[in-house]
Design a protein around this motif. Structure first.
Motif, PDB file in Angstrom:
ATOM      1  N   ILE A 130       0.523  -1.192  -0.054  1.00 20.18           N
ATOM      2  CA  ILE A 130      -0.547  -0.174   0.071  1.00 20.18           C
ATOM      3  C   ILE A 130       0.817   1.079   0.051  1.00 20.18           C
ATOM      4  O   ILE A 130       2.269   1.140   0.814  1.00 20.18           O
ATOM      5  N   ALA A 131       0.674   2.169  -0.399  1.00 18.47           N
ATOM      6  CA  ALA A 131       1.828   3.107  -0.827  1.00 18.47           C
ATOM      7  C   ALA A 131       1.020   4.449  -0.551  1.00 18.47           C
ATOM      8  O   ALA A 131      -0.414   4.766  -1.566  1.00 18.47           O
ATOM      9  N   ASP A 132       1.335   5.612  -0.231  1.00 21.23           N
ATOM     10  CA  ASP A 132       1.036   6.961   0.352  1.00 21.23           C
ATOM     11  C   ASP A 132       1.840   7.810  -0.192  1.00 21.23           C
ATOM     12  O   ASP A 132       3.235   7.450   0.536  1.00 21.23           O
ATOM     13  N   GLY A 133       1.872   9.314   0.052  1.00 19.15           N
ATOM     14  CA  GLY A 133       2.555  10.315  -0.366  1.00 19.15           C
ATOM     15  C   GLY A 133       2.564  11.307  -1.153  1.00 19.15           C
ATOM     16  O   GLY A 133       1.096  11.555  -1.438  1.00 19.15           O
ATOM     17  N   ALA A 134       3.826  12.348  -1.832  1.00 16.17           N
ATOM     18  CA  ALA A 134       2.781  13.290  -3.123  1.00 16.17           C
ATOM     19  C   ALA A 134       4.471  13.879  -3.031  1.00 16.17           C
ATOM     20  O   ALA A 134       5.471  13.465  -2.849  1.00 16.17           O
ATOM     21  N   LEU A 135       4.431  14.083  -4.190  1.00 12.77           N
ATOM     22  CA  LEU A 135       5.166  15.120  -5.034  1.00 12.77           C
ATOM     23  C   LEU A 135       5.071  16.409  -5.588  1.00 12.77           C
ATOM     24  O   LEU A 135       3.858  16.759  -5.373  1.00 12.77           O
ATOM     25  N   GLU A 136       5.588  17.277  -4.976  1.00 14.91           N
ATOM     26  CA  GLU A 136       5.584  18.978  -5.356  1.00 14.91           C
ATOM     27  C   GLU A 136       6.689  18.978  -6.212  1.00 14.91           C
ATOM     28  O   GLU A 136       7.935  19.172  -6.073  1.00 14.91           O
ATOM     29  N   LEU A 137       6.207  19.202  -7.337  1.00 13.15           N
ATOM     30  CA  LEU A 137       6.877  19.478  -7.864  1.00 13.15           C
ATOM     31  C   LEU A 137       5.840  21.092  -9.017  1.00 13.15           C
ATOM     32  O   LEU A 137       5.195  21.609  -9.301  1.00 13.15           O
ATOM     33  N   ASP A 138       6.643  22.096  -9.013  1.00 13.11           N
ATOM     34  CA  ASP A 138       6.929  23.369  -9.917  1.00 13.11           C
ATOM     35  C   ASP A 138       5.718  24.270  -8.749  1.00 13.11           C
ATOM     36  O   ASP A 138       4.533  25.181  -9.389  1.00 13.11           O
ATOM     37  N   GLY A 139       5.699  24.074  -7.822  1.00 10.74           N
ATOM     38  CA  GLY A 139       4.494  24.296  -6.465  1.00 10.74           C
ATOM     39  C   GLY A 139       3.635  23.748  -6.735  1.00 10.74           C
ATOM     40  O   GLY A 139       2.434  24.353  -6.019  1.00 10.74           O
ATOM     41  N   ARG A 140       3.460  22.710  -7.490  1.00  7.63           N
ATOM     42  CA  ARG A 140       1.430  21.858  -7.123  1.00  7.63           C
ATOM     43  C   ARG A 140       2.285  20.788  -6.989  1.00  7.63           C
ATOM     44  O   ARG A 140       3.323  19.761  -6.716  1.00  7.63           O
ATOM     45  N   ARG A 141       1.282  20.187  -5.858  1.00  7.27           N
ATOM     46  CA  ARG A 141       1.200  19.470  -4.941  1.00  7.27           C
ATOM     47  C   ARG A 141       0.704  18.046  -5.440  1.00  7.27           C
ATOM     48  O   ARG A 141      -0.920  18.234  -5.938  1.00  7.27           O
ATOM     49  N   LEU A 142       1.190  17.342  -5.604  1.00  7.32           N
ATOM     50  CA  LEU A 142       0.595  15.391  -6.495  1.00  7.32           C
ATOM     51  C   LEU A 142       0.419  14.687  -5.649  1.00  7.32           C
ATOM     52  O   LEU A 142       1.244  14.058  -4.941  1.00  7.32           O
ATOM     53  N   ARG A 143      -0.798  14.370  -5.768  1.00  4.10           N
ATOM     54  CA  ARG A 143      -0.722  12.872  -4.490  1.00  4.10           C
ATOM     55  C   ARG A 143      -0.145  11.566  -5.329  1.00  4.10           C
ATOM     56  O   ARG A 143      -0.667  11.053  -6.101  1.00  4.10           O
ATOM     57  N   ALA A 145      18.668  -1.141  -2.408  1.00  6.78           N
ATOM     58  CA  ALA A 145      18.150  -0.624  -3.988  1.00  6.78           C
ATOM     59  C   ALA A 145      16.669  -1.089  -3.996  1.00  6.78           C
ATOM     60  O   ALA A 145      16.001  -1.642  -3.382  1.00  6.78           O
ATOM     61  N   LEU A 146      15.902  -0.535  -4.708  1.00  7.88           N
ATOM     62  CA  LEU A 146      14.303  -0.258  -4.916  1.00  7.88           C
ATOM     63  C   LEU A 146      13.844  -0.270  -6.502  1.00  7.88           C
ATOM     64  O   LEU A 146      14.455   1.215  -7.187  1.00  7.88           O
ATOM     65  N   ASP A 147      13.592  -0.762  -7.098  1.00  2.13           N
ATOM     66  CA  ASP A 147      12.408  -0.673  -8.126  1.00  2.13           C
ATOM     67  C   ASP A 147      10.976  -0.871  -8.280  1.00  2.13           C
ATOM     68  O   ASP A 147      10.399  -1.617  -7.723  1.00  2.13           O
ATOM     69  N   LEU A 148      10.395   0.726  -8.522  1.00  4.89           N
ATOM     70  CA  LEU A 148       8.905   0.534  -7.907  1.00  4.89           C
ATOM     71  C   LEU A 148       8.060   1.658  -9.445  1.00  4.89           C
ATOM     72  O   LEU A 148       8.624   2.339  -9.506  1.00  4.89           O
ATOM     73  N   ARG A 149       7.241   1.353  -9.358  1.00  2.21           N
ATOM     74  CA  ARG A 149       6.292   1.122 -10.497  1.00  2.21           C
ATOM     75  C   ARG A 149       4.743   1.669  -9.704  1.00  2.21           C
ATOM     76  O   ARG A 149       4.237   0.920  -8.934  1.00  2.21           O
ATOM     77  N   LEU A 150       4.651   2.749 -10.043  1.00  2.00           N
ATOM     78  CA  LEU A 150       2.814   3.136  -9.498  1.00  2.00           C
ATOM     79  C   LEU A 150       1.797   3.583 -10.394  1.00  2.00           C
ATOM     80  O   LEU A 150       2.738   4.562 -10.977  1.00  2.00           O
ATOM     81  N   ARG A 151       1.094   3.193 -10.294  1.00  2.00           N
ATOM     82  CA  ARG A 151      -0.116   4.254 -11.218  1.00  2.00           C
ATOM     83  C   ARG A 151      -1.105   4.975  -9.552  1.00  2.00           C
ATOM     84  O   ARG A 151      -1.214   4.184  -9.095  1.00  2.00           O
ATOM     85  N   GLY A 152      -2.372   5.495  -9.956  1.00  2.00           N
ATOM     86  CA  GLY A 152      -2.927   6.115  -9.177  1.00  2.00           C
ATOM     87  C   GLY A 152      -2.565   7.355  -8.672  1.00  2.00           C
ATOM     88  O   GLY A 152      -1.640   8.036  -9.318  1.00  2.00           O
ATOM     89  N   GLY A 153      -3.743   7.973  -7.642  1.00  5.26           N
ATOM     90  CA  GLY A 153      -3.591   9.474  -7.911  1.00  5.26           C
ATOM     91  C   GLY A 153      -3.926   9.801  -9.327  1.00  5.26           C
ATOM     92  O   GLY A 153      -4.345   9.751 -10.496  1.00  5.26           O
TER      93      GLY A 153
END
Length: 320
Positions: free
Chosen positions: A204-217, A233-241
């Protein structure tokens, strides 16, 4: 952001609570990881407080670590005091015979709650709660452990808070700043697998990315992360949000420390942590083109696991 601690209200199951920070030198692979934790075993037993410090420097053979466990942690209206150290809004200060820390920070980003609804922060499940009080902050001050001193001048990083009655069966925590070509961007993402009886849930994944002043869940209940992970090491693929994310992380084994974390009960996890990891991510928002984000040493990669087969040396300090 001022937060009242919760450990004073732990029930007979016991619990744990941590206030922590992580700051990284934007110019070279150096970082500070500092954590104040309160731990209370089941039953009506006194709580213990512990202060954990790790100093990372890729020019050194290995990180420098320090831990002290003390009785009678004190809940403050806006933080926690353990021994002579106070962790509160905007500052942490303290010291002992082997170490000293005096850090201040200014938060440049609004707090982030990882769980998808506020209700989940008030219910018994999930048993672990996580929030970033300042997912991007600027740190200044000094931390000394033994003969090693780090002086921070505007280092970017994060201030976080977590608590609960039981750690997840497995977890991954990622934080990234100092991203090439995106100086104000940050990533804060938690993934977990939870034990339910004899079974373990998918990631289960939850968090956010903020890029160019915009927060993306990132993540959420409908996301289905694809995770390939080791202690370094980690290789992650995530869809959703709001987007799709493909991400890889590489942590130098020589700059990865393994601590032992105890649940309030008898179980124990090994936790591998590196705060000078390399990260590369391809971000594809639904309403825009793909963006490449990269940092050579600005990522923190933490992996919590029930097994002890990671092959890395374990710190001699127990928990609590």
């Amino acid at each position: 952001m001022a937060v009242a601690p919760r450990f004073a209200s732990f029930g007979p199951r016991g619990g744990y609570e941590s206030f922590f920070l992580r700051a990284v030198d934007p110019d070279r692979p150096r970082a500070v990881w500092l954590r104040h934790t309160v731990h209370r075993a089941p039953g009506h037993v006194p709580a213990l407080g512990a202060i954990w410090i790790t100093l990372f420097d890729a020019d050194a053979p290995a990180p420098v670590t320090h831990k002290v466990t003390l009785p009678a942690p004190e809940a403050l209206p806006d933080g926690v005091r353990i021994g002579d150290s106070r962790f509160g809004p905007g500052a942490v200060r303290g010291g002992d015979e082997a170490a000293a820390w005096d850090l201040e920070w200014d938060g440049a980003a609004a707090p982030l709650r990882h769980l998808p609804t506020e209700l989940l922060y008030r219910t018994a499940l999930p048993r672990t709660k996580l929030e970033a009080l300042a997912p991007r902050a600027a740190f200044r001050g000094t931390v000394t452990v033994g003969d090693t001193t780090m002086r921070l001048h505007g280092w970017p990083g994060t201030v976080g808070h977590n608590w609960g009655t039981e750690h997840a069966e497995r977890w991954i925590w990622l934080h990234a700043v100092a991203l090439d070509g995106a100086p104000g961007a940050w990533l804060d993402l938690a993934l977990g697998r939870v034990r339910v009886g004899r079974a373990t849930t998918p990631w289960i994944a939850d968090g956010a990315l903020e890029l160019d002043g915009r927060r993306l869940r990132l993540g959420g209940p409908a996301a289905r992360p694809r995770v390939a992970e080791t202690a370094t090491a980690l290789d992650l693929r995530l869809r959703g949000g709001a987007l799709r994310l493909r991400l890889t992380v590489h942590a130098p084994p020589s700059q990865t420390v393994v601590w032992r974390y105890a649940d309030p009960g008898a179980r124990e996890h090994h936790v591998a942590h590196c705060s000078v990891a390399a990260l590369e991510a391809v971000v594809a928002p639904r309403d825009g083109g793909a963006v490449l984000l990269r940092t050579r040493h600005g990522a923190a990669y933490e992996r919590g696991m029930a097994e002890a087969t990671h092959g890395l040396p374990v710190q001699p300090h127990g928990d609590p």
